[in-house]
Scaffold this motif. Structure first.
Motif, PDB file in Angstrom:
ATOM      1  N   TRP A 300      13.218  79.231  49.921  1.00  0.00           N
ATOM      2  CA  TRP A 300      13.977  80.443  50.231  1.00  0.00           C
ATOM      3  C   TRP A 300      13.987  81.351  48.998  1.00  0.00           C
ATOM      4  O   TRP A 300      13.711  80.919  47.870  1.00  0.00           O
ATOM      5  N   GLY A 301      14.344  82.602  49.223  1.00  0.00           N
ATOM      6  CA  GLY A 301      14.377  83.567  48.132  1.00  0.00           C
ATOM      7  C   GLY A 301      15.621  83.428  47.266  1.00  0.00           C
ATOM      8  O   GLY A 301      16.558  82.676  47.562  1.00  0.00           O
ATOM      9  N   GLU A 302      15.609  84.177  46.198  1.00  0.00           N
ATOM     10  CA  GLU A 302      16.755  84.231  45.278  1.00  0.00           C
ATOM     11  C   GLU A 302      17.977  84.800  46.009  1.00  0.00           C
ATOM     12  O   GLU A 302      17.862  85.708  46.829  1.00  0.00           O
ATOM     13  N   VAL A 438       7.234  77.309  41.413  1.00  0.00           N
ATOM     14  CA  VAL A 438       7.946  77.999  42.489  1.00  0.00           C
ATOM     15  C   VAL A 438       8.832  79.077  41.876  1.00  0.00           C
ATOM     16  O   VAL A 438       9.637  78.793  40.980  1.00  0.00           O
ATOM     17  N   TYR A 439       8.687  80.305  42.384  1.00  0.00           N
ATOM     18  CA  TYR A 439       9.514  81.420  41.916  1.00  0.00           C
ATOM     19  C   TYR A 439      10.314  81.967  43.085  1.00  0.00           C
ATOM     20  O   TYR A 439       9.761  82.258  44.148  1.00  0.00           O
ATOM     21  N   GLN A 440      11.611  82.104  42.872  1.00  0.00           N
ATOM     22  CA  GLN A 440      12.484  82.738  43.857  1.00  0.00           C
ATOM     23  C   GLN A 440      12.829  84.133  43.358  1.00  0.00           C
ATOM     24  O   GLN A 440      13.174  84.321  42.185  1.00  0.00           O
ATOM     25  N   SER A 441      12.760  85.102  44.263  1.00  0.00           N
ATOM     26  CA  SER A 441      12.895  86.493  43.829  1.00  0.00           C
ATOM     27  C   SER A 441      13.714  87.303  44.808  1.00  0.00           C
ATOM     28  O   SER A 441      13.824  86.965  45.999  1.00  0.00           O
ATOM     29  N   SER A 442      14.288  88.386  44.278  1.00  0.00           N
ATOM     30  CA  SER A 442      14.972  89.375  45.099  1.00  0.00           C
ATOM     31  C   SER A 442      14.813  90.730  44.420  1.00  0.00           C
ATOM     32  O   SER A 442      15.360  90.956  43.339  1.00  0.00           O
ATOM     33  N   THR A 443      14.029  91.607  45.021  1.00  0.00           N
ATOM     34  CA  THR A 443      13.797  92.936  44.444  1.00  0.00           C
ATOM     35  C   THR A 443      14.221  94.033  45.414  1.00  0.00           C
ATOM     36  O   THR A 443      13.637  95.117  45.445  1.00  0.00           O
ATOM     37  N   SER A 444      15.247  93.761  46.215  1.00  0.00           N
ATOM     38  CA  SER A 444      15.660  94.725  47.235  1.00  0.00           C
ATOM     39  C   SER A 444      16.127  96.036  46.621  1.00  0.00           C
ATOM     40  O   SER A 444      15.989  97.100  47.225  1.00  0.00           O
ATOM     41  N   THR A 445      16.684  95.983  45.402  1.00  0.00           N
ATOM     42  CA  THR A 445      17.139  97.207  44.739  1.00  0.00           C
ATOM     43  C   THR A 445      15.967  98.145  44.469  1.00  0.00           C
ATOM     44  O   THR A 445      16.128  99.365  44.437  1.00  0.00           O
ATOM     45  N   PHE A 446      14.789  97.588  44.283  1.00  0.00           N
ATOM     46  CA  PHE A 446      13.609  98.372  43.923  1.00  0.00           C
ATOM     47  C   PHE A 446      12.569  98.353  45.042  1.00  0.00           C
ATOM     48  O   PHE A 446      11.362  98.382  44.779  1.00  0.00           O
ATOM     49  N   GLN A 447      13.031  98.302  46.275  1.00  0.00           N
ATOM     50  CA  GLN A 447      12.156  98.017  47.405  1.00  0.00           C
ATOM     51  C   GLN A 447      10.995  98.992  47.548  1.00  0.00           C
ATOM     52  O   GLN A 447       9.882  98.598  47.848  1.00  0.00           O
ATOM     53  N   LEU A 458       2.860  88.534  38.477  1.00  0.00           N
ATOM     54  CA  LEU A 458       3.134  87.598  37.390  1.00  0.00           C
ATOM     55  C   LEU A 458       2.907  86.148  37.819  1.00  0.00           C
ATOM     56  O   LEU A 458       2.525  85.305  37.002  1.00  0.00           O
ATOM     57  N   ALA A 459       3.143  85.836  39.085  1.00  0.00           N
ATOM     58  CA  ALA A 459       2.909  84.472  39.568  1.00  0.00           C
ATOM     59  C   ALA A 459       1.427  84.119  39.476  1.00  0.00           C
ATOM     60  O   ALA A 459       1.067  82.977  39.149  1.00  0.00           O
ATOM     61  N   THR A 466      -1.554  78.088  33.461  1.00  0.00           N
ATOM     62  CA  THR A 466      -1.164  76.674  33.452  1.00  0.00           C
ATOM     63  C   THR A 466      -2.071  75.773  34.263  1.00  0.00           C
ATOM     64  O   THR A 466      -1.941  74.541  34.187  1.00  0.00           O
ATOM     65  N   GLY A 467      -2.970  76.348  35.085  1.00  0.00           N
ATOM     66  CA  GLY A 467      -3.799  75.516  35.952  1.00  0.00           C
ATOM     67  C   GLY A 467      -3.002  74.853  37.046  1.00  0.00           C
ATOM     68  O   GLY A 467      -3.337  73.754  37.496  1.00  0.00           O
ATOM     69  N   ARG A 468      -1.935  75.508  37.507  1.00  0.00           N
ATOM     70  CA  ARG A 468      -1.074  75.005  38.579  1.00  0.00           C
ATOM     71  C   ARG A 468      -0.975  76.053  39.683  1.00  0.00           C
ATOM     72  O   ARG A 468      -0.885  77.250  39.400  1.00  0.00           O
ATOM     73  N   PRO A 469      -0.971  75.646  40.962  1.00  0.00           N
ATOM     74  CA  PRO A 469      -0.714  76.633  42.014  1.00  0.00           C
ATOM     75  C   PRO A 469       0.698  77.173  41.878  1.00  0.00           C
ATOM     76  O   PRO A 469       1.605  76.473  41.407  1.00  0.00           O
ATOM     77  N   ALA A 470       0.877  78.419  42.279  1.00  0.00           N
ATOM     78  CA  ALA A 470       2.177  79.073  42.156  1.00  0.00           C
ATOM     79  C   ALA A 470       2.493  79.823  43.436  1.00  0.00           C
ATOM     80  O   ALA A 470       1.604  80.393  44.074  1.00  0.00           O
ATOM     81  N   VAL A 471       3.777  79.820  43.808  1.00  0.00           N
ATOM     82  CA  VAL A 471       4.240  80.569  44.977  1.00  0.00           C
ATOM     83  C   VAL A 471       5.463  81.381  44.576  1.00  0.00           C
ATOM     84  O   VAL A 471       6.188  81.023  43.648  1.00  0.00           O
ATOM     85  N   GLN A 472       5.666  82.471  45.284  1.00  0.00           N
ATOM     86  CA  GLN A 472       6.876  83.288  45.113  1.00  0.00           C
ATOM     87  C   GLN A 472       7.461  83.586  46.484  1.00  0.00           C
ATOM     88  O   GLN A 472       6.764  84.105  47.358  1.00  0.00           O
ATOM     89  N   ALA A 473       8.728  83.243  46.642  1.00  0.00           N
ATOM     90  CA  ALA A 473       9.460  83.573  47.863  1.00  0.00           C
ATOM     91  C   ALA A 473      10.469  84.654  47.526  1.00  0.00           C
ATOM     92  O   ALA A 473      11.342  84.462  46.674  1.00  0.00           O
ATOM     93  N   SER A 474      10.340  85.798  48.184  1.00  0.00           N
ATOM     94  CA  SER A 474      11.209  86.935  47.912  1.00  0.00           C
ATOM     95  C   SER A 474      12.007  87.284  49.155  1.00  0.00           C
ATOM     96  O   SER A 474      11.490  87.219  50.278  1.00  0.00           O
TER      97      SER A 474
END
Length: 583
Positions: A300-302, A438-447, A458-459, A466-474
């Motif tokens: 889930w997101g931030e 895993v990155y949780q994000s909320s950028t609704s202020t800057f939608q 950035l993800a 790092t050689g690792r898969p990365a995901v971002q849930a916003s």
């Protein structure tokens, strides 16, 4: 006696050839006095800066906006390799080192103003102040460019510039990346986030090495365009080609991170929902729709929940039921007031049995989640959306001990929003054994700004480093997934809602990139080069200052002696000359 008087009389000296050629010029010297031609800048300083200097400074301010077009969302990544040239040219052609530093300052201010314009809702009038402060760091770039590349441009100066200018640039980026100053946002290397071949440099030296390569290429282009002689141009052309080829060559020659299985990860994006409870319900509906699909982890997101899951059994029971229905653990974003009365942001790992573990956000967003020096700067909250109350930061990072649907360990490096900007945090997660970032994000202020695209990029960079898969849930987008080389696998944009499921190829648990092993060696080296260049420049300037007074005295003595000799010599010559008048 009369002849003796004639010998010493100054009225009998033969006129200087220039005086004979143009007697009017010396008869009326006041005619040429107002002219500034030939004036030495140190002996006759102009009382006010020339108007063209301000035009050049405003030109530098505008030139600072050009590189921003290479960042997301404009996304003109190719432009980054030449975008600095207009600003560097203005610094190179400055009349002096001080003016070049000022132009570098204005260039940096223009860059910050444009790259972070979307911060206006959060910090309001604080953005120009931020631009002035961070822009000052680029003054060193301006001085270095002028000192090494000011005409006449030499081969030695060109060779030094190709090393020193990128080093000074990386030093300025590293300085403003200090968490207390805001963090590493809009680093020049981030412009290449969609090019895994170039991001191979990030796996070796982090984002810093990509920034250095981009600046080196710009410096080479500047030299090639402005050098008069062939050798500096040839050196610059060769260096630029090598820099451009370095990333792709490394990408082709190095083996891809070894794969070891795969996991299915679902990223939940409820969309713009202002009410906290309605937001939770939207996330719950999107998660429930995953039932029956093979999912190993749900993210889930931030700030997806405003309940303290340790003290709100009803909300926790909802999450437990969703974990049971999907057969996957859930990482929820908790933004709640805790038992100690303070608000914190946590990534909470929930299974069918309840809360497994939690990570509390360490690096908070300045002004967004706390106001530095609140007693002094707290007024900003009254004229912007800055934090009305400081969030409580965590004390240490640790990996969340997640498992997949089969019960196999799936250690997760969960970081929250702004923390995706910090290379060292992702590196710490990789070294601590995380298989997925895993990155949780909320950028609704800057939608409706460039911020969401800048953030998700950035993800990709952290994955390549790092050689690792990365995901971002916003909460409101962009939600995305990237493989271990930074290649995008899935995306849900700012106009989308629901959940996107992606199958992530995992790398071997022992996989370590060069950057994982050596860390921030590139900025450390840049600091050393910058310090060495500063010391060398200071010693050179000091040596010139010492030489000037020492050389001035003998020259003045010799000039006085020659003048005394010349006052007598023409008189004797005039008396002996057949055409000399007799008295």
């Amino acid at each position: 006696m009369p002849r003796r008087l004639a010998l010493t009389s100054p009225t009998r000296r033969t006129p200087h050839p220039e005086r004979r050629a143009n007697p009017q010029a010396h008869r009326h010297p006041q005619v040429t006095a107002p002219s500034h031609r030939g004036r030495h800048p140190h002996l006759h300083p102009h009382p006010h800066p020339h108007p063209h200097r301000y035009r050049a400074r405003f030109g530098a301010l505008a030139a600072g906006a050009v590189p921003v077009l290479a960042f997301p969302a404009p996304g003109q990544a190719w432009l980054a390799w030449v975008a600095l040239v207009p600003g560097l040219l203005l610094m190179q052609r400055a009349p002096g080192g001080r003016e070049a530093a000022v132009r570098g300052w204005w260039f940096g201010a223009g860059f910050i103003l444009t790259a972070m314009y979307w911060l206006v809702p959060s910090i309001g009038p604080g953005l120009p102040v931020l631009a002035v402060l961070f822009g000052a760091l680029q003054g060193g770039v301006g001085y270095a460019v002028h000192r090494l590349l000011h005409p006449p441009l030499t081969t030695r100066g060109a060779a030094l510039a190709l090393v020193v200018v990128p080093a000074v640039w990386v030093t300025t980026e590293y300085a403003r990346s200090w968490p207390a100053l805001g963090g590493p946002w809009a680093l020049l290397g981030a412009t290449q986030w969609q090019h895994p071949a170039v991001l191979a440099l990030a796996s070796a030296g982090g984002i810093w090495l990509v920034s250095a390569a981009v600046v080196a290429a710009n410096t080479g282009v500047l030299i090639a365009l402005t050098a008069v002689h062939r050798r500096p141009r040839a050196l610059a052309a060769l260096a630029t080609v090598l820099v451009l080829a370095a990333g792709p060559l490394l990408f082709a020659l190095r083996e891809a991170p070894a794969r070891a299985g795969a996991v299915a990860v679902a990223l939940v994006q409820p969309g713009i929902v202002e009410d906290p409870q309605a937001r939770f319900e939207a996330s719950a509906r999107a998660t429930a729709a995953l039932g029956g699909r093979p999912v190993d982890l749900v993210v889930w997101g931030e700030s997806s929940s405003t309940a303290d899951l340790d003290h709100d059994p009803a909300t926790l029971d909802r999450l437990r039921a969703l974990a049971a229905a999907t057969g996957a653990q859930i990482i929820a974003g908790e933004d709640a007031r805790k038992a100690d009365g303070r608000i914190s942001k946590d990534a909470v790992l929930v299974s069918q049995a309840g809360v497994v573990d939690r990570y509390r956000k360490i690096r908070l967003v300045p002004f967004g989640e706390y106001i530095p020096l609140r007693p002094v700067l707290g007024w900003i909250a009254g004229v912007s959306r800055a934090a009305g109350e400081n969030r409580a930061p965590g004390t240490a990072f640790h990996v969340l001990p997640a498992v997949d649907r089969a019960g196999a360990p799936l250690p997760v490096g969960a970081l929250i929003c702004f923390e995706s900007a910090f290379p060292d945090m992702a590196r710490t997660a990789a070294r601590d054994g995380a298989r997925v970032l895993v990155y949780q994000s909320s950028t609704s202020t800057f939608q409706h700004t460039w911020a969401p695209e800048q953030h998700v990029s950035l993800a990709a960079i952290r994955a390549a480093e790092t050689g690792r898969p990365a995901v971002q849930a916003s909460l409101t987008g962009v939600s995305a997934a990237f493989d271990a080389q930074g290649r995008e696998l899935a995306r849900l944009g700012t106009d989308g809602t629901g959940a996107v499921t992606v199958r992530l190829p995992l790398t071997d648990a022992g996989t370590m990139t060069w950057y994982d092993r050596i860390g921030d060696v590139v900025p450390a080296g840049a600091l050393l080069v910058t310090a060495g260049a500063a010391v060398a420049g200071w010693r050179s300037t000091r040596g010139l200052r010492r030489w000037a007074p020492a050389s001035a005295q003998p020259s003045s003595q010799s000039s006085s002696q020659s003048s005394s000799r010349s006052s007598a010599q023409p008189s004797s010559q005039s008396s002996a000359h057949p055409s000399a008048p007799a008295k």
